[in-house]
Write a protein that holds these residues in place. Structure first.
Motif, short mmCIF file in Angstrom:
data_model
loop_
_atom_site.label_atom_id
_atom_site.label_comp_id
_atom_site.label_asym_id
_atom_site.label_seq_id
_atom_site.Cartn_x
_atom_site.Cartn_y
_atom_site.Cartn_z
N TRP A 278 -16.35 65.05 -41.51
CA TRP A 278 -15.96 64.98 -40.50
C TRP A 278 -14.80 65.43 -40.43
O TRP A 278 -13.60 65.31 -39.50
CB TRP A 278 -17.07 65.01 -38.82
CG TRP A 278 -16.12 64.53 -37.47
CD1 TRP A 278 -15.78 63.31 -37.83
CD2 TRP A 278 -16.70 65.30 -36.53
NE1 TRP A 278 -15.42 64.48 -36.47
CE2 TRP A 278 -15.72 65.30 -35.70
CE3 TRP A 278 -17.53 66.25 -36.76
CZ2 TRP A 278 -16.00 65.95 -34.78
CZ3 TRP A 278 -17.57 67.19 -35.96
CH2 TRP A 278 -17.25 66.64 -34.23
N VAL A 279 -14.40 63.94 -40.24
CA VAL A 279 -13.04 63.40 -40.62
C VAL A 279 -11.67 63.98 -41.26
O VAL A 279 -10.46 64.83 -40.21
CB VAL A 279 -12.53 62.39 -40.85
CG1 VAL A 279 -10.87 61.82 -40.96
CG2 VAL A 279 -13.35 60.89 -40.47
N ALA A 280 -12.24 64.99 -41.97
CA ALA A 280 -10.87 66.18 -43.24
C ALA A 280 -11.00 67.51 -42.68
O ALA A 280 -10.75 68.05 -43.11
CB ALA A 280 -11.86 65.70 -44.15
N GLY A 281 -12.25 67.43 -41.68
CA GLY A 281 -12.51 69.48 -40.93
C GLY A 281 -13.26 69.64 -41.70
O GLY A 281 -13.21 71.09 -41.13
N ASP A 282 -13.82 69.31 -42.46
CA ASP A 282 -14.84 70.02 -43.56
C ASP A 282 -16.38 70.91 -42.92
O ASP A 282 -16.80 71.53 -43.40
CB ASP A 282 -15.55 69.32 -44.71
CG ASP A 282 -14.17 68.97 -45.59
OD1 ASP A 282 -12.71 69.81 -45.41
OD2 ASP A 282 -14.30 67.74 -45.84
N ILE A 283 -16.51 69.65 -41.71
CA ILE A 283 -17.17 70.60 -41.49
C ILE A 283 -17.60 69.85 -39.50
O ILE A 283 -16.12 69.45 -39.10
CB ILE A 283 -18.57 68.79 -41.01
CG1 ILE A 283 -18.70 67.54 -41.09
CG2 ILE A 283 -19.50 69.37 -42.57
CD1 ILE A 283 -19.92 66.58 -40.97
N PRO B 199 -4.79 65.24 -37.07
CA PRO B 199 -6.30 65.79 -36.78
C PRO B 199 -7.37 64.71 -36.77
O PRO B 199 -8.17 64.69 -35.85
CB PRO B 199 -5.72 67.12 -37.55
CG PRO B 199 -4.33 67.77 -37.89
CD PRO B 199 -3.43 65.99 -37.93
N GLY B 200 -7.06 64.32 -38.71
CA GLY B 200 -8.58 63.59 -38.64
C GLY B 200 -8.34 61.75 -37.58
O GLY B 200 -9.49 61.77 -37.49
N ARG B 201 -7.37 61.86 -37.13
CA ARG B 201 -7.58 60.04 -36.18
C ARG B 201 -7.97 60.33 -35.12
O ARG B 201 -9.16 60.32 -34.11
CB ARG B 201 -6.34 59.70 -36.48
CG ARG B 201 -5.95 58.54 -35.07
CD ARG B 201 -6.98 57.70 -35.97
NE ARG B 201 -6.17 56.70 -36.96
CZ ARG B 201 -7.14 55.88 -37.95
NH1 ARG B 201 -8.46 55.32 -37.73
NH2 ARG B 201 -6.47 56.02 -39.41
N ALA B 202 -7.80 61.84 -34.28
CA ALA B 202 -7.94 62.29 -33.50
C ALA B 202 -9.63 63.08 -33.73
O ALA B 202 -10.49 62.20 -32.60
CB ALA B 202 -7.61 63.59 -33.14
N ARG B 203 -9.93 63.53 -34.07
CA ARG B 203 -11.24 63.37 -34.83
C ARG B 203 -12.37 62.20 -34.76
O ARG B 203 -12.92 62.41 -34.50
CB ARG B 203 -11.72 64.19 -35.98
CG ARG B 203 -10.55 66.05 -35.91
CD ARG B 203 -11.13 66.71 -37.16
NE ARG B 203 -12.68 66.88 -37.83
CZ ARG B 203 -13.39 67.86 -37.36
NH1 ARG B 203 -13.25 68.33 -36.77
NH2 ARG B 203 -14.69 67.79 -38.05
N VAL B 204 -11.97 61.43 -35.43
CA VAL B 204 -12.64 60.32 -35.26
C VAL B 204 -12.74 59.58 -34.15
O VAL B 204 -14.30 58.82 -34.04
CB VAL B 204 -11.76 58.89 -36.46
CG1 VAL B 204 -11.82 57.83 -36.04
CG2 VAL B 204 -11.64 59.25 -37.45
N TRP B 205 -11.53 59.68 -33.20
CA TRP B 205 -11.91 58.97 -32.36
C TRP B 205 -12.75 59.88 -30.93
O TRP B 205 -13.70 59.17 -30.83
CB TRP B 205 -10.60 59.07 -31.20
CG TRP B 205 -9.99 57.88 -30.70
CD1 TRP B 205 -10.08 56.34 -29.66
CD2 TRP B 205 -9.65 56.99 -32.88
NE1 TRP B 205 -9.25 55.40 -30.45
CE2 TRP B 205 -9.51 55.71 -31.34
CE3 TRP B 205 -9.58 56.72 -33.59
CZ2 TRP B 205 -8.37 54.22 -32.17
CZ3 TRP B 205 -8.96 55.33 -33.94
CH2 TRP B 205 -8.65 54.50 -34.00
N ARG B 206 -12.54 61.17 -31.07
CA ARG B 206 -14.11 61.95 -30.21
C ARG B 206 -15.02 61.56 -30.66
O ARG B 206 -16.51 61.68 -30.58
CB ARG B 206 -13.35 63.51 -31.03
CG ARG B 206 -14.32 64.80 -30.28
CD ARG B 206 -13.74 65.78 -30.34
NE ARG B 206 -14.83 66.76 -29.72
CZ ARG B 206 -15.49 68.09 -29.83
NH1 ARG B 206 -15.17 68.09 -30.97
NH2 ARG B 206 -16.06 68.42 -29.07
#
Length: 436
Positions: free
Chosen positions: A64-69, A387-394
């Protein structure tokens, strides 16, 4: 490689013993699953390698964090549908589900499907973890150095990013909502004022704000109640931001913001202590010390307001472990305890616990407001951090909102007093007079 989505869905169904509740879209543009359901997008085969090398929550988190999913559709709905398969550990349903999965893995057809997954995943090389992951720490938990590193990982990610998520209040803890139609700013102001009233702050008194964040509680207490405040944090970025706000408000003569651990405060006594969303970082091994230290810092008759997230009790408390996603990406070394244990340890330290208020639903509303802020300004959030940090928080905020809504975790305000030998607590005869 055609129809990767169908092959993955059938493999998951074999292992889980039930169809996946979400639709899958794979990197080859194939789709499979219930029409109209949220779509789990698997962007590349690297996502499968992450799961093969780290099965379970950590592999999913890295993907998820890497944007792979990713998820298309309502993120809350997707997490709600998947929560029973991924995040509901420690529940009564976990052991039978895990046993069923292990039985399924013994079947020849499932082993064949697993070999197919290895083929789908491609090169047998473990992908590097995303840069946003905190390295696994070693040695004793909750030393001064290790706690400072953990706090820095979570809070020193940019004050501009936190402004975007938290809004002008810059309060990073559960708000107190009069109704769901209130604004986040109103709810955070009401929370700060509720704490001041519970502590019965008066002009000239001295308040210690443990884990002061960006200074919001200190500013409110000094401005509205005329107290002198010492705010402490382990985050250099928070302290710099808080000091700037204090100077701009013209309250530097009443507020001091320090980079300091609660174990290093020795300029007691204080009339009151507020600890708002900080005790989750203390840890089970140190909680008795934390309670005793705060007790010692108060003058007789002094009051503590401990605002803390709690988890549900487990049948086997020794089996408790922190979710890997939270531990590696959000709050390294953070630990939750049942509210009963917290109350007991405060009492063991000498406190008289006078009130416990559960405000679980309020945190769900707060988290949904933060997620809405993040999603509304997503491109700016990505620019301000990664992008990864924003995905972590979301992900962590949305998943946490659901956990509060479903009573998986709660949050409580515990009012405790260092009652003097005379037995005079200094609190009103009628309970909860602070409500006004």
């Amino acid at each position: 490689m055609a129809d990767a989505a169908g092959r993955l869905s059938r493999l998951a169904e074999e292992v889980l013993g039930a169809p996946l509740p979400v639709r899958i879209r794979a990197w080859d543009r194939s789709e499979y699953g219930p029409p109209g359901a949220p779509v789990l997008v698997i962007r590349n085969r690297r996502a499968l390698r992450r799961l093969l090398f780290k099965p379970g929550e950590l592999g999913l988190a890295r993907a998820w964090v890497a944007g792979d999913i990713d998820v298309e559709g309502d993120l809350y709905e997707a997490l709600d549908l998947l929560s029973g398969l991924i995040w509901e550990r420690g529940t009564a349903a976990e052991k039978p589900r895990r046993a069923a999965a292990l039985r399924a893995l013994a079947k020849p057809e499932v082993r064949a499907a697993a070999r197919e997954l290895v083929t789908l995943a491609g090169l047998p090389v473990p992908p590097k973890p995303p840069a946003e992951e905190a390295p696994k720490s070693h040695g004793p938990l909750h030393t001064l150095r290790r706690d400072k590193e953990a706090i820095s990982h979570h809070y020193d990610v940019g004050n501009d990013f936190y402004e975007l998520v938290l809004g002008p209040s810059m309060v990073y803890s559960c708000a107190y909502w009069e109704s769901p139609d209130a604004t986040l700013e109103e709810a955070q102001r009401d929370k700060l004022d509720l704490i001041c009233r519970k502590l019965r702050l008066e002009e000239g008194q001295r308040l210690l704000d443990v884990g002061c964040g960006w200074g919001s509680m200190a500013l409110h207490a000094a401005r509205e109640y005329g107290v002198r405040v010492v705010g402490i944090t382990l985050s250099e970025e928070q302290a710099a931001y808080g000091r700037k706000r204090v100077a701009e408000a013209g309250l530097a003569d009443r507020i001091e913001i320090r980079v300091q651990d609660y174990r290093e405060v020795h300029d007691e006594p204080f009339d009151a202590i507020s600890s708002i969303g900080m005790a989750e970082h203390v840890g089970r091994a140190r909680y008795a010390e934390y309670a005793a230290d705060l007790y010692a810092l108060l003058k007789p008759g002094g009051r503590l307001l401990n605002h803390q997230i709690a988890r549900r009790p487990l049948a086997d408390e020794d089996a408790y472990h922190v979710d890997e996603f939270i531990d590696r990406y959000v709050f390294p070394d953070g630990e939750l305890a049942p509210v009963g244990r917290t109350v007991g340890q405060l009492e063991d330290a000498g406190f008289e616990v006078r009130d416990v208020e559960a405000i679980r639903e309020h945190y769900a509303l707060t988290l949904r407001a933060w997620v809405a802020n993040l999603e509304a300004r997503w491109k700016e959030a990505v620019r301000l951090t990664t992008p990864g940090r924003a995905r972590v928080w979301r992900l962590y905020m949305a998943a946490s909102a659901l956990s509060f809504e479903r009573n998986k975790i709660g949050v409580n305000q515990v009012l405790a007093v260092r009652t003097p030998e005379s037995g005079t607590s200094g609190l009103p005869l009628r309970a909860r007079e602070w409500r006004g």
